[in-house]
Design an enzyme around this catalytic site. Sequence first.
Site, mmCIF file in Angstrom:
data_model
loop_
_atom_site.group_PDB
_atom_site.id
_atom_site.type_symbol
_atom_site.label_atom_id
_atom_site.label_comp_id
_atom_site.label_asym_id
_atom_site.label_seq_id
_atom_site.Cartn_x
_atom_site.Cartn_y
_atom_site.Cartn_z
ATOM 1 N N ASN A 80 25.341 -22.616 -34.829
ATOM 2 C CA ASN A 80 25.236 -21.330 -35.512
ATOM 3 C C ASN A 80 26.209 -21.289 -36.681
ATOM 4 O O ASN A 80 27.363 -21.714 -36.568
ATOM 5 C CB ASN A 80 25.566 -20.189 -34.547
ATOM 6 N N ASP A 111 29.716 -16.244 -30.787
ATOM 7 C CA ASP A 111 30.638 -16.752 -31.813
ATOM 8 C C ASP A 111 31.903 -17.359 -31.209
ATOM 9 O O ASP A 111 32.973 -17.316 -31.813
ATOM 10 C CB ASP A 111 31.025 -15.644 -32.807
ATOM 11 N N HIS A 113 28.432 -18.975 -38.994
ATOM 12 C CA HIS A 113 29.053 -17.647 -38.946
ATOM 13 C C HIS A 113 29.938 -17.448 -40.173
ATOM 14 O O HIS A 113 30.742 -18.332 -40.504
ATOM 15 C CB HIS A 113 29.888 -17.499 -37.672
#
Length: 367
Positions: A268, A323, A270
């Site tokens: 991911n 996260d 971020h």
Amino acid sequence: MSELFNLVVDLDRHFPTDSLPGIEIAGPAKPDERTLAWIDATFGGFWSSETAAGVALVARRGEEPVGFATIDPKGLRFAWLDGSSREPGTGIFGPFGVAPAERGRGLGTRLLRAALNALRGRGFARALIPAVTGEALIRYYADTAGARIADRFERPTLYRRRRRVSIMASGNGSNFQAVLDSVRAAELPVEVVALVSNSARAFAVERARDAGIPAHVVPWNRAVEPRNEYDARLLDSARADRPDLVLMLGWMHLLDAAFVRAFPEMLNLHPAFLPLDPQRDSVVMPDGCRMPAFRGPHAVRDALAASSSWVGATLHRVTAETDRGPVMTRAPLRVEPGEEEDSLMERVHELERGVVRAGLMRWLYER
């Protein structure tokens, strides 16, 4: 240059080191957070997490870091470490770097030799200097430390095969486009097999169709469809193209635990500079200030609201905790005085492209 070389240095002698005016070298010791952030700001790539896996000698001019050398990192999975590093008595040297303003003054040689002496002091018989590229660098290590070539790798053999990557995006898709452009330019040896989006209005969908990439639009009408049914549809759509990696670039829907379990290889992007320790809720920046780890969907907006002087970008592994997965690559970005969110986001997006490229290459090299 398509070749990488592992070099070996015999540690059967003490390497001479000279002091340098105004420079103090400390260690070897576990690097502090500020030094790790400085490494990211100065050298990019994924060196900070490699350095955190070992110990480091750190050169400072006053309070400022100006150079570092890592030794004996543990747990690294890079393909080039399947060679001479497996031999008993071999310790790993690197990453290693000197600030641009300090180059050409002997600091690199001083750090290299001090690090080799430290490996010798830890009982290693030889040092491995992995993944060296270019004749000039090979000559430098040979002249400075008597290094010799032990292993030779062609880059394509380190990838083993082109990996199938499915990208998930909810918005404009500028990072999705950057990945497509890098693949076309032969900078990323992957195959983008699909785009998954939860919004039919996302411009990323148009980008995919223009590129001939299958686009799966999986919207959610919360008023009529239970969350568990939507999550099951989303998972079925993502599975359809059998990706080796799921890459989330601006994906704005929280994934359930079943999705995360289904794709152990998922990254991911971020828009914040996240700490290397995923349990920390704050992070130290290159100038030594400590600030919150801005997790969640509005990281840049939250940073501006908190009057933070830094933002950044991080590519991390996806876990059940939002996260908080292990960091692959990260980069800090200083906020300009009075900067508005829109202009800052443009600079963050520019930073993200390099973070994604470097993180994908790291993922490939770790296969």
